[in-house]
Scaffold this motif. Structure first.
Motif, PDB file in Angstrom:
ATOM      1  N   ILE A   6      74.531   7.723 -21.262  1.00 40.01           N
ATOM      2  CA  ILE A   6      75.316   7.447 -20.057  1.00 40.01           C
ATOM      3  C   ILE A   6      74.587   7.964 -18.833  1.00 40.01           C
ATOM      4  CG2 ILE A   6      77.469   7.924 -18.855  1.00 40.01           C
ATOM      5  CD1 ILE A   6      78.040   6.218 -21.162  1.00 40.01           C
ATOM      6  N   GLY A   7      74.080   9.209 -18.937  1.00 37.56           N
ATOM      7  CA  GLY A   7      73.425   9.818 -17.776  1.00 37.56           C
ATOM      8  C   GLY A   7      72.237   9.007 -17.320  1.00 37.56           C
ATOM      9  N   LEU A   8      71.420   8.578 -18.262  1.00 37.51           N
ATOM     10  CA  LEU A   8      70.252   7.798 -17.861  1.00 37.51           C
ATOM     11  C   LEU A   8      70.669   6.443 -17.310  1.00 37.51           C
ATOM     12  CD1 LEU A   8      67.766   8.803 -20.685  1.00 37.51           C
ATOM     13  CD2 LEU A   8      67.715   9.455 -18.280  1.00 37.51           C
ATOM     14  N   GLY A   9      71.773   5.901 -17.857  1.00 35.35           N
ATOM     15  CA  GLY A   9      72.309   4.660 -17.274  1.00 35.35           C
ATOM     16  C   GLY A   9      72.666   4.875 -15.819  1.00 35.35           C
ATOM     17  N   LEU A  10      73.292   6.007 -15.553  1.00 34.22           N
ATOM     18  CA  LEU A  10      73.669   6.319 -14.160  1.00 34.22           C
ATOM     19  C   LEU A  10      72.436   6.462 -13.285  1.00 34.22           C
ATOM     20  CD1 LEU A  10      76.537   8.868 -14.752  1.00 34.22           C
ATOM     21  CD2 LEU A  10      76.738   6.638 -13.668  1.00 34.22           C
ATOM     22  N   VAL A  11      71.377   7.069 -13.872  1.00 35.89           N
ATOM     23  CA  VAL A  11      70.144   7.239 -13.093  1.00 35.89           C
ATOM     24  C   VAL A  11      69.577   5.885 -12.710  1.00 35.89           C
ATOM     25  CG1 VAL A  11      67.766   8.040 -13.230  1.00 35.89           C
ATOM     26  CG2 VAL A  11      69.622   9.492 -14.048  1.00 35.89           C
ATOM     27  N   ILE A  12      69.588   4.987 -13.668  1.00 32.09           N
ATOM     28  CA  ILE A  12      69.066   3.631 -13.385  1.00 32.09           C
ATOM     29  C   ILE A  12      69.891   2.983 -12.280  1.00 32.09           C
ATOM     30  CG2 ILE A  12      68.638   1.342 -14.334  1.00 32.09           C
ATOM     31  CD1 ILE A  12      66.857   3.367 -15.598  1.00 32.09           C
ATOM     32  N   LEU A  13      71.194   3.113 -12.399  1.00 28.38           N
ATOM     33  CA  LEU A  13      72.083   2.527 -11.398  1.00 28.38           C
ATOM     34  C   LEU A  13      71.807   3.134 -10.023  1.00 28.38           C
ATOM     35  CD1 LEU A  13      74.540   0.700 -10.892  1.00 28.38           C
ATOM     36  CD2 LEU A  13      75.969   2.716 -11.241  1.00 28.38           C
ATOM     37  N   MET A  14      71.626   4.448 -10.026  1.00 24.08           N
ATOM     38  CA  MET A  14      71.366   5.146  -8.769  1.00 24.08           C
ATOM     39  C   MET A  14      70.047   4.674  -8.175  1.00 24.08           C
ATOM     40  SD  MET A  14      71.212   9.241  -8.330  1.00 24.08           S
ATOM     41  CE  MET A  14      70.651   9.997  -6.832  1.00 24.08           C
ATOM     42  N   ALA A  15      69.043   4.547  -9.020  1.00 23.51           N
ATOM     43  CA  ALA A  15      67.743   4.083  -8.541  1.00 23.51           C
ATOM     44  C   ALA A  15      67.878   2.686  -7.943  1.00 23.51           C
ATOM     45  CB  ALA A  15      66.746   4.084  -9.694  1.00 23.51           C
ATOM     46  N   ARG A  16      68.701   1.858  -8.597  1.00 25.26           N
ATOM     47  CA  ARG A  16      68.805   0.477  -8.127  1.00 25.26           C
ATOM     48  C   ARG A  16      69.576   0.406  -6.814  1.00 25.26           C
ATOM     49  NH1 ARG A  16      71.164  -2.398 -12.589  1.00 25.26           N
ATOM     50  NH2 ARG A  16      69.098  -2.350 -13.534  1.00 25.26           N
ATOM     51  N   THR A  17      70.640   1.180  -6.691  1.00 21.66           N
ATOM     52  CA  THR A  17      71.474   1.046  -5.491  1.00 21.66           C
ATOM     53  C   THR A  17      70.919   1.840  -4.331  1.00 21.66           C
ATOM     54  OG1 THR A  17      72.842   2.820  -6.355  1.00 21.66           O
ATOM     55  CG2 THR A  17      73.624   0.594  -6.712  1.00 21.66           C
ATOM     56  N   ARG A  18      70.267   2.954  -4.600  1.00 24.38           N
ATOM     57  CA  ARG A  18      69.812   3.789  -3.488  1.00 24.38           C
ATOM     58  C   ARG A  18      68.310   3.793  -3.309  1.00 24.38           C
ATOM     59  NH1 ARG A  18      73.371   7.462  -1.605  1.00 24.38           N
ATOM     60  NH2 ARG A  18      75.421   7.326  -2.537  1.00 24.38           N
ATOM     61  N   LYS A  19      67.611   3.161  -4.185  1.00 26.12           N
ATOM     62  CA  LYS A  19      66.155   3.175  -4.161  1.00 26.12           C
ATOM     63  C   LYS A  19      65.606   4.585  -4.222  1.00 26.12           C
ATOM     64  CE  LYS A  19      66.177  -1.243  -3.543  1.00 26.12           C
ATOM     65  NZ  LYS A  19      66.241  -1.961  -4.824  1.00 26.12           N
ATOM     66  N   SER A  20      66.360   5.488  -4.843  1.00 24.83           N
ATOM     67  CA  SER A  20      65.903   6.881  -4.948  1.00 24.83           C
ATOM     68  C   SER A  20      66.750   7.558  -5.991  1.00 24.83           C
ATOM     69  CB  SER A  20      66.046   7.597  -3.606  1.00 24.83           C
ATOM     70  OG  SER A  20      65.974   8.993  -3.815  1.00 24.83           O
ATOM     71  N   ILE A  21      66.107   8.473  -6.759  1.00 21.31           N
ATOM     72  CA  ILE A  21      66.926   9.244  -7.686  1.00 21.31           C
ATOM     73  C   ILE A  21      66.929  10.711  -7.297  1.00 21.31           C
ATOM     74  CG2 ILE A  21      66.806   7.671  -9.653  1.00 21.31           C
ATOM     75  CD1 ILE A  21      64.512   9.317 -10.709  1.00 21.31           C
ATOM     76  N   ASN A  22      66.716  10.945  -5.982  1.00 19.73           N
ATOM     77  CA  ASN A  22      66.819  12.307  -5.455  1.00 19.73           C
ATOM     78  C   ASN A  22      68.298  12.633  -5.234  1.00 19.73           C
ATOM     79  OD1 ASN A  22      66.835  14.665  -3.992  1.00 19.73           O
ATOM     80  ND2 ASN A  22      64.990  14.129  -2.828  1.00 19.73           N
ATOM     81  N   VAL A  23      68.759  13.670  -5.953  1.00 19.59           N
ATOM     82  CA  VAL A  23      70.205  13.951  -5.890  1.00 19.59           C
ATOM     83  C   VAL A  23      70.629  14.479  -4.523  1.00 19.59           C
ATOM     84  CG1 VAL A  23      70.545  14.320  -8.340  1.00 19.59           C
ATOM     85  CG2 VAL A  23      69.798  16.214  -6.892  1.00 19.59           C
ATOM     86  N   ASP A  24      69.688  15.013  -3.734  1.00 26.11           N
ATOM     87  CA  ASP A  24      70.081  15.507  -2.418  1.00 26.11           C
ATOM     88  C   ASP A  24      70.519  14.378  -1.497  1.00 26.11           C
ATOM     89  OD1 ASP A  24      69.771  18.065  -3.007  1.00 26.11           O
ATOM     90  OD2 ASP A  24      67.911  18.408  -1.883  1.00 26.11           O
ATOM     91  N   GLU A  25      70.057  13.177  -1.817  1.00 24.25           N
ATOM     92  CA  GLU A  25      70.450  12.062  -0.963  1.00 24.25           C
ATOM     93  C   GLU A  25      71.790  11.466  -1.384  1.00 24.25           C
ATOM     94  OE1 GLU A  25      67.197   9.338  -0.827  1.00 24.25           O
ATOM     95  OE2 GLU A  25      65.807  10.962  -0.311  1.00 24.25           O
ATOM     96  N   ALA A  26      72.230  11.834  -2.589  1.00 22.84           N
ATOM     97  CA  ALA A  26      73.519  11.303  -3.052  1.00 22.84           C
ATOM     98  C   ALA A  26      74.606  12.331  -2.757  1.00 22.84           C
ATOM     99  CB  ALA A  26      73.447  11.005  -4.550  1.00 22.84           C
ATOM    100  N   ARG A  27      75.031  12.349  -1.510  1.00 21.46           N
ATOM    101  CA  ARG A  27      76.075  13.326  -1.154  1.00 21.46           C
ATOM    102  C   ARG A  27      77.125  12.676  -0.255  1.00 21.46           C
ATOM    103  NH1 ARG A  27      73.927  16.968   3.576  1.00 21.46           N
ATOM    104  NH2 ARG A  27      75.981  17.827   3.125  1.00 21.46           N
ATOM    105  N   ASP A  28      77.596  11.513  -0.718  1.00 21.89           N
ATOM    106  CA  ASP A  28      78.597  10.790   0.066  1.00 21.89           C
ATOM    107  C   ASP A  28      79.928  11.546   0.131  1.00 21.89           C
ATOM    108  OD1 ASP A  28      76.692   8.937   0.277  1.00 21.89           O
ATOM    109  OD2 ASP A  28      77.563   7.503  -1.140  1.00 21.89           O
ATOM    110  N   LEU A  29      80.151  12.443  -0.809  1.00 22.00           N
ATOM    111  CA  LEU A  29      81.450  13.129  -0.848  1.00 22.00           C
ATOM    112  C   LEU A  29      81.442  14.446  -0.082  1.00 22.00           C
ATOM    113  CD1 LEU A  29      82.496  12.540  -4.547  1.00 22.00           C
ATOM    114  CD2 LEU A  29      83.331  11.407  -2.513  1.00 22.00           C
TER     115      LEU A  29
END
Lengths: 100, 605, 165
Positions: A75-98
């Motif tokens: 599941i986690g790697l699936g999420l990583v792929i999704l994140m890479a596809r939607t954000r063009k980055s898998i840097n978690v510091d950039e995923a802070r919409d909340l």
């Protein structure tokens, strides 16, 4: 110091290293790998205690834990792929919409 | 039909009429039908009262428990019929019926809808007034007192499209409420002192029970209510303004009945005042002062209704003074005679106003030629009010003067009133009905129809002959009266004649003098100092207090609330930065918590 | 415990810790994955030392085989999507080290002071025992686990799938 205590100390070290990775890695895959380390430390504990306690329970639970970890990784790697596809980055510091 | 159902019918018939006229719209919209129903109910109610009058030997009290509290009743509703209430029932019923019939003629120019409203309030008023008269306890008295005040407000504001009428209605409402606050507090005091609202029970407790510490307190508070309704100084200011209402309303409420309710309350609770000599004197002096003060004001008014209004004030003052001096019979009998001749005066004045469409005495003059009936009625009323023997006013006035005999100051005030009363009444009569017409409308006045003349005729005859009923009246209320030829009585007659003579000298048909007094004095008398006092009190006391409270509420109370809100807002803003949105920061917190828990488990537990 | 045994266990522990440190410190993501593989395989050795042979096999198969392969795939896929090698730096190291050392100190300190039981001479649990446990005592969790794995598989597909096929 006997064998069991040694293994438990090893598990603590492994777990702490996992925490360090979990807290410092910027990369989502790196974080997942750190979590694997921590799960591994837990499994070592389970096996070590089963060595003292006897019976199959410890090993069975370790197997359950391994299976769960595998599922989590999937599941986690699936999420990583999704994140890479939607954000063009898998840097978690950039995923802070909340953020507040 | 037994006596109980007769007594019940007296207030309930008008109530039914008010409900029918007020709630059934088709009837309320048709003024004629509304008037018929209302008058029929009033007539039936009066009939019951008259039937009861012949049975005054039988006193009875009907009671229903009300407000049951813990095994006992806090109050009761009921009827009290005895010698005190019987005459009042007849007086109220008679005047109300006459005024209602008169109103049909007086309001014939009005639209139907307002007339339906008018008769609704009239019937409601009659219910309230008769219920008040029949009340056996203070709580019920208070309730009906308030209902009377409400009807007064509604009827004064009958011409609600006139701003002055609306203001007058509100003023009357507030000023009477001001006094009623005292009455209300009095109810609480009454309960704490006597554990009952029932008049008979209170009287019994006063005579049989242990002596109370503050016997003056309850009568003082009740007198606040009396002073506001019966327009005693300084709460009298609403009565002259109440003349904005239709003249029949002034005749019924603001001359004969509603303003007399306060005096009737004094009569009903006279035993309380008798127990406190101090309060008796206070009541007497307030009444005597009001009598003179209002009579003085009456001398300088140019509005015929305001002359009568101040006269009413003055006469109520005399009644109050007599009761304060301990002579209940004198005050009560003056209430009865005054009700008849003052309502007659108002109705006659209304007839004149109806003819010339103005209240202003300066625009009348010479009406006597075109309106002989009205002139005669007004003249009879005037003579009765002046206290000329053998008219009804003479007897009651003599009784009042006799009751004040032992109080020199009050007696002098009463005698001063005795000379001023005929003067201002004579002035009003002469200015209106004699001399030359002073306006176009006054040139050809038309006499009113029989619908208006009939009630006036009946009231006129009552004003003429009521005096002879004095002794039977005294029997009915079980109070002794002594009418003897004394020097004071003769002085009273002489002063009354002198007053009339003064009026003739200054305002006789040959003269065209409107005001006999110097102009500066007139201005001073007319500029109502008491009103200014209320305005001052309002602007500088109530308003400043309200502003202070408002400031406190806005900046202290609200400020505190705003501070709490602001603090919450700032705290939230500061704390939201904790929520970084980075998952790893949350994990950090998770492990710090884990560390804390484990540390606690290791060292703390 | 013989000296040889101690030496062997220490060597394995050394490999595990080296793999773990490599995983969290390496600047290259692929290297990280490979260091993790080392740590996991060395852990399998530890399991063997603890007489859990079947578990060691499962560890190698599932972790070294499954998870590592998955991770490599994920690295390559995300690298392709991002276009270029993926940075694998660390940040806020002081904070991470502090918490890690605190955990290690606390837990390790407690463990050192604790009176841990020595391994007893118990019958070895073999694969047959584990199989009996799975299909006997733990049959319900076992079956639920299979449902979970199916759900995870479907979930992973749904999450990672392109929005517009």
């Amino acid at each position: 110091m006997n064998e069991i205590q040694f293994c438990l100390l090893l598990a603590v070290a492994l777990f702490s290293i996992g925490i360090y990775g979990l807290l410092t890695r910027r990369n989502a895959i790196g974080i997942l790998l750190s979590i694997e380390l921590m799960a591994n430390a837990v499994n070592i504990n389970l096996v070590a205690f089963s060595r003292v306690h006897g019976g199959a329970a410890g090993q069975v639970f370790a197997l359950f834990a391994i299976a769960l970890t595998v599922a989590e990784v999937a599941i986690g790697l699936g999420l990583v792929i999704l994140m890479a596809r939607t954000r063009k980055s898998i840097n978690v510091d950039e995923a802070r919409d909340l953020h507040g | 039909m037994n006596l109980h159902s007769l007594a019940l019918a007296i207030p309930l018939l008008p109530l039914a009429a008010a409900a029918i006229v007020g709630l059934v719209r088709p009837i309320g919209r048709r003024g004629g039908l509304a008037a018929t129903i209302s008058i029929a109910a009033a007539a039936a109610s009066l009939g019951c009262a008259l039937l009861l009058l012949s049975h005054t030997a039988e006193r009875f009290v009907l009671k229903l428990p009300w407000l049951p509290v813990g095994g006992r009743t806090l109050a009761e509703v009921g009827l009290r019929f005895d010698g005190i209430s019987a005459p009042m029932l007849v007086v109220v019923g008679t005047v109300a019926l006459m005024v209602q019939i008169y109103s049909v003629g007086y309001l014939s120019d009005e639209a139907s809808g307002p007339r339906g409203r008018y008769f609704t309030w009239q019937s409601l008023f009659l219910f309230a007034m008769q219920g008040f008269v029949l009340s056996p306890n203070l709580l019920q008295l208070f309730s009906f007192y308030e209902l009377i005040g409400l009807c007064s407000y509604l009827l004064i504001g009958y011409y609600w499209e006139k701003p002055s009428a609306g203001r007058a209605a509100v003023k009357a409402f507030w000023i009477t409420k001001l006094g009623d606050v005292g009455f209300l507090i009095g109810l609480l005091v009454c309960w704490t002192q006597y554990k009952s609202f029932d008049l008979a029970a209170i009287e019994h407790a006063m005579t049989a029970g242990p002596a109370q510490a503050n016997t003056w307190l309850l009568p003082a508070l009740l007198f606040c209510g009396v002073a506001s309704k019966s327009a005693q100084f300084p709460l009298h200011v609403w009565l002259p303004d109440a003349m904005e209402g239709p003249t029949p309303v002034s005749a019924l409420l603001h001359a004969a009945t509603m303003v007399a309710a306060g005096v009737y309350l004094l009569v009903s609770t006279s035993f309380l005042f008798a127990a406190s000599p101090v309060m008796g004197e206070v009541v007497m002096y307030v009444g005597a002062f009001t009598a003179v003060f209002a009579a003085l004001q009456g001398c300088v008014q140019n509005d015929i209704k305001r002359v009568l209004a101040y006269s009413t004030c003055s006469q109520l003052g005399l009644m109050v003074a007599a009761i304060g001096a301990g002579s209940v019979a004198a005050g009560y009998f003056h209430l009865v005679t005054h009700a008849f001749f003052k309502s007659l005066l108002f109705l006659a004045a209304g007839s004149a106003i109806h003819a010339v469409h103005t209240n202003d005495l300066r625009e009348m003059g010479g009406l006597g030629r075109g309106m002989r009936w009205t002139g005669v009625f007004f003249g009879v009323g005037m003579l009765a009010l002046a206290g000329i023997p053998p008219l009804s006013g003479f007897f009651s006035k003599e009784l009042i003067l006799a009751s004040l005999e032992e109080h020199p100051v009050a007696l002098v005030l009463g005698l001063a009133t005795t000379i001023m009363t005929p003067y201002y009444m004579g002035r009003a009569f002469l200015l209106a009905f004699s001399g030359k017409p002073r306006s176009a409308a006054a040139e050809h006045p038309h006499e009113s129809g029989w619908l208006m003349r009939g009630p006036m005729l009946l009231l006129c005859s009552l004003a003429l002959i009521m005096g002879v009923f004095l002794w039977s009246f005294a029997d009915t209320i079980h109070e002794p009266v002594h009418l003897e030829v004394t020097s004071i009585g003769l002085l009273g007659i002489a002063l009354a004649l002198a007053g009339l003579g003064l009026a003739w000298v200054f305002h006789g048909p040959r003269k065209t003098v409107i005001d006999a007094l110097p102009k500066s004095l007139l201005e001073a008398a007319r500029s109502s100092g008491v009103d200014a006092l209320y305005v001052f009190g309002w602007r500088h006391v109530v308003f400043v207090f309200a502003a202070t409270v408002s400031f406190f509420d806005r900046y202290i109370v609200d400020g505190l609330m705003n501070l709490i809100g602001w603090a919450g807002d700032r705290a939230g803003d500061a704390l939201r930065r904790v929520q970084t949105g980075r998952a790893q920061d949350y994990v950090l917190a998770l492990f710090l918590g884990l560390l804390a828990l484990v540390a606690w488990g290791v060292w703390g537990g | 415990m013989s000296a040889l045994e101690i030496l062997g266990l220490s060597l394995l522990a050394l490999f595990v810790l080296a793999g773990a440190l490599g995983t969290v410190l390496s600047k290259n993501l692929v290297h990280s994955v490979l260091w993790l593989a080392l740590a996991l395989v060395a852990t399998a050795g530890i399991y063997v030392r603890l007489t859990a042979g079947f578990l060691a096999g499962a560890q190698v198969l599932l972790y070294a085989g499954g998870v590592i392969t998955l991770a490599i795939f994920a690295v390559m896929l995300s690298a392709r999507i991002e276009g270029g090698p993926i940075p694998n730096e660390s940040a806020k190291r002081g904070r991470g080290a502090l918490v890690a050392l605190a955990v290690a100190g606390l837990f390790g300190g407690v463990l050192l002071q604790a009176d841990v039981l020595a391994p007893r001479d118990l019958p070895v649990v073999d694969a047959a025992d584990i199989g009996r446990s799975f299909l006997g005592e733990y049959v319900l969790p076992f079956e639920v686990l299979s449902v979970l794995l199916v759900a995870a598989m479907i979930g992973a597909i749904v999450i990672a799938r392109r929005e517009d096929p």
